[in-house]
Design an enzyme around this catalytic site. Structure first.
Site, mmCIF file in Angstrom:
data_model
loop_
_atom_site.group_PDB
_atom_site.id
_atom_site.type_symbol
_atom_site.label_atom_id
_atom_site.label_comp_id
_atom_site.label_asym_id
_atom_site.label_seq_id
_atom_site.Cartn_x
_atom_site.Cartn_y
_atom_site.Cartn_z
ATOM 1 N N CYS A 5 -2.719 -6.127 -2.271
ATOM 2 C CA CYS A 5 -3.141 -6.241 -0.724
ATOM 3 C C CYS A 5 -4.617 -6.338 -0.897
ATOM 4 C CB CYS A 5 -2.506 -5.328 -0.062
ATOM 5 S SG CYS A 5 -2.569 -3.462 -0.727
ATOM 6 N N HIS A 7 -6.528 -2.561 5.598
ATOM 7 C CA HIS A 7 -7.503 -2.107 4.534
ATOM 8 C C HIS A 7 -8.810 -2.814 4.782
ATOM 9 C CE1 HIS A 7 -4.044 -0.763 2.291
ATOM 10 N NE2 HIS A 7 -4.286 -1.794 1.357
HETATM 11 N N1 LIG Z 1 2.784 -1.430 1.422
HETATM 12 C C1 LIG Z 1 1.752 -2.303 1.261
HETATM 13 O O1 LIG Z 1 0.585 -2.077 1.633
HETATM 14 C C2 LIG Z 1 2.008 -3.032 0.148
HETATM 15 C C3 LIG Z 1 1.261 -4.201 -0.328
HETATM 16 C C4 LIG Z 1 1.584 -4.999 -1.179
HETATM 17 C C5 LIG Z 1 2.477 -4.848 -1.997
HETATM 18 N N2 LIG Z 1 3.388 -3.979 -1.725
HETATM 19 C C6 LIG Z 1 4.614 -3.628 -2.579
HETATM 20 O O2 LIG Z 1 5.758 -3.732 -1.768
HETATM 21 C C7 LIG Z 1 6.717 -2.829 -2.317
HETATM 22 C C8 LIG Z 1 7.348 -1.947 -1.161
HETATM 23 O O3 LIG Z 1 6.318 -1.296 -0.347
HETATM 24 P P1 LIG Z 1 6.837 -0.638 0.781
HETATM 25 O O4 LIG Z 1 5.472 -0.301 1.411
HETATM 26 O O5 LIG Z 1 7.762 -1.415 1.799
HETATM 27 O O6 LIG Z 1 7.761 0.593 0.514
HETATM 28 P P2 LIG Z 1 8.749 1.549 1.134
HETATM 29 O O7 LIG Z 1 8.588 1.394 2.715
HETATM 30 O O8 LIG Z 1 8.906 2.629 0.436
HETATM 31 O O9 LIG Z 1 10.105 0.613 0.552
HETATM 32 C C9 LIG Z 1 10.842 0.554 -0.596
HETATM 33 C C10 LIG Z 1 11.948 -0.500 -0.355
HETATM 34 O O10 LIG Z 1 12.402 -0.626 -1.771
HETATM 35 C C11 LIG Z 1 13.879 -0.141 -1.736
HETATM 36 N N3 LIG Z 1 13.976 0.400 -3.050
HETATM 37 C C12 LIG Z 1 13.725 1.141 -3.753
HETATM 38 N N4 LIG Z 1 13.912 1.522 -4.839
HETATM 39 C C13 LIG Z 1 15.041 0.536 -4.995
HETATM 40 C C14 LIG Z 1 15.930 0.400 -5.840
HETATM 41 N N5 LIG Z 1 15.996 1.313 -7.075
HETATM 42 N N6 LIG Z 1 16.826 -0.584 -5.888
HETATM 43 C C15 LIG Z 1 16.923 -1.269 -4.784
HETATM 44 N N7 LIG Z 1 15.710 -1.254 -3.919
HETATM 45 C C16 LIG Z 1 15.030 -0.167 -3.762
HETATM 46 C C17 LIG Z 1 13.854 0.762 -0.687
HETATM 47 O O11 LIG Z 1 15.366 0.649 -0.342
HETATM 48 P P3 LIG Z 1 16.118 1.972 0.370
HETATM 49 O O12 LIG Z 1 15.891 1.796 1.825
HETATM 50 O O13 LIG Z 1 17.527 1.821 -0.154
HETATM 51 O O14 LIG Z 1 15.239 3.185 -0.157
HETATM 52 C C18 LIG Z 1 13.181 0.075 0.501
HETATM 53 O O15 LIG Z 1 13.895 -1.045 1.054
HETATM 54 C C19 LIG Z 1 6.140 -2.017 -3.260
HETATM 55 O O16 LIG Z 1 6.397 -2.725 -4.666
HETATM 56 C C20 LIG Z 1 4.594 -2.295 -3.044
HETATM 57 O O17 LIG Z 1 3.859 -2.041 -4.290
HETATM 58 C C21 LIG Z 1 3.235 -2.793 -0.583
#
Ligand SMILES: NC(=O)c1ccc[n+]([C@@H]2O[C@H](COP(=O)([O-])OP(=O)(O)OC[C@H]3O[C@@H](n4cnc5c(N)ncnc54)[C@H](OP(=O)(O)O)[C@@H]3O)[C@@H](O)[C@H]2O)c1
Length: 356
Positions: free
Chosen positions: A135, A262
């Site tokens: 990001c 950010h």
């Molecule tokens: N937040 C940011 O600013 C940002 C920016 C760029 C990239 N990202 C990337 O985006 C991704 C998710 O971020 P987030 O902020 O959305 O996280 P989050 O709110 O914690 O959500 C995680 C998601 O992944 C699923 N998940 C976790 N473990 C899993 C597994 N073993 N098998 C299948 N599904 C699984 C969860 O499903 P359940 O509901 O079943 O737990 C949920 O849908 C990360 O890779 C992060 O690095 C985030």
């Protein structure tokens, strides 16, 4: 699988229940993405939930139990470990995966793309996987690319001010719980000492984040540099996206007690002279960039562009070859979900045109 339209591409969203996944669902709808069939996936924890999308009820599937056949484009936001396991399986089953995690970004045969900056890198997708940048990198690329093209970028020094939503739902919960504890005990006591309030133990960010700044994101890389992986991402990803393999870049990443968006303080050195007015002229016509006087996190949250302002001559660089500027951008939107959907649109045009 739920049929949405007669024509279009078959889309799966893995991580659909997460923060980024929620914004992805919203952005897919906002942009009228040409969806034929739609599937939402997550872990067993969320399997069986039903999520509404454009008037349709879409069940959440446990990816571990899902039939992966028939998917054209799979958009992942479920963490690096999940991508490592599942991206090759989806690709093998015929899907093009657009991955939000850091897992595949630096692989040679995986394009790393910002939609407005290097869409030509999507012409060939040899492993069936495309990576969405980190990001912080994402936020500054639409600003740095036109400046690099015009003035020749030599060196980049960045300090980030990163919101807790960048650490997932757990980061948001930590800030909420700590802020609630502080307000209950009298937050103004913090004026005279950081230990004047009893905070809950940190659960995601490594130190208390409410009313605080924490200069540590990710993990220290085991290469003797003492940098975190988050700090190295900005250097490595900028080099790959800008096609400048020798770019000198250094970053200090700081988590701050902000929910979303950010901020990046950027000091950039160029080959050629550049004044703030010349930079503003270039940036005023740059896609995905909006010039403002004071770019703040609250200004950027919920919006699309990278807001750029406070553009000054960098007084630490001789002559007129340095600029200092500040950028803010919504980390969940362009910083993650929106760019992923924009990449999916380009992939659909380039690789599934006959289905549209
Ligand atoms: N937040 C940011 O600013 C940002 C920016 C760029 C990239 N990202 C990337 O985006 C991704 C998710 O971020 P987030 O902020 O959305 O996280 P989050 O709110 O914690 O959500 C995680 C998601 O992944 C699923 N998940 C976790 N473990 C899993 C597994 N073993 N098998 C299948 N599904 C699984 C969860 O499903 P359940 O509901 O079943 O737990 C949920 O849908 C990360 O890779 C992060 O690095 C985030």
């Amino acid at each position: 699988m739920v049929q949405i339209n007669e024509r279009g591409v078959n889309v799966a969203v893995l991580g659909a229940t997460g923060q980024v996944g929620m914004v992805m669902r919203r952005v897919l709808a906002e942009r009228n993405f040409p969806v034929k069939n739609l599937r939402f996936m997550a872990s067993a924890r969320s399997a069986g939930q039903v999520l509404e999308w454009q008037g349709h009820e879409v069940p959440v599937e446990d990816v571990a139990q899902a039939d992966l056949s028939g998917i054209d484009i799979a958009i992942f936001s479920a963490g690096g470990g999940t991508s490592k396991v599942w991206a090759p399986k989806f690709a093998e089953a015929g899907a093009i995966v657009i991955d939000n995690s850091s897992q595949w970004r630096m692989h040679d045969n995986v394009p790393l793309v910002v939609a407005e900056v290097n869409p030509e890198d999507l012409d060939e997708i040899p492993a069936g996987i495309v990576a969405n940048p980190n990001c912080t990198t994402m936020a500054i690329m639409p600003v740095m690319k036109p400046l690099a093209d015009k003035f020749g970028l030599k060196r980049l020094i960045v300090s980030s001010y990163q919101a807790v939503s960048g650490a997932g739902r757990a980061g948001v919960e930590q800030l909420m719980n700590e802020a609630a504890a502080a307000i209950e005990q009298g937050a103004d006591k913090l004026v005279f000492g950081g230990d004047a309030i009893t905070f809950p133990e940190p659960t995601k960010v490594v130190r208390t984040i409410a009313f605080n700044e924490v200069p540590f994101i990710g993990a220290i890389v085991d290469d003797g540099s003492e940098e975190t992986d988050e700090e190295q991402k900005l250097r490595n990803e900028s080099r790959k996206i800008l096609h400048l393999p020798d770019l000198k870049a250094s970053c200090t990443c700081v988590r701050v007690g902000v929910f979303t968006a950010h901020g990046m303080s950027v000091n950039a050195e160029f080959e050629q002279d550049v004044t703030p007015d010349e930079a503003r002229a270039v940036l005023s016509v740059a896609p995905a960039v909006e010039l403002v006087d004071i770019p703040t996190a609250q200004l950027a949250a919920g919006k699309t562009p990278s807001f750029v302002g406070r553009i000054r001559q960098d007084q630490a660089v001789d002559g007129h070859k340095g600029l200092a500027l500040f950028v803010t951008n919504d980390n969940l939107r362009k910083g993650a979900a929106l760019n992923a959907i924009e990449l999916a649109e380009i992939v659909a045009q380039k690789h599934f045109a006959d289905q549209l």
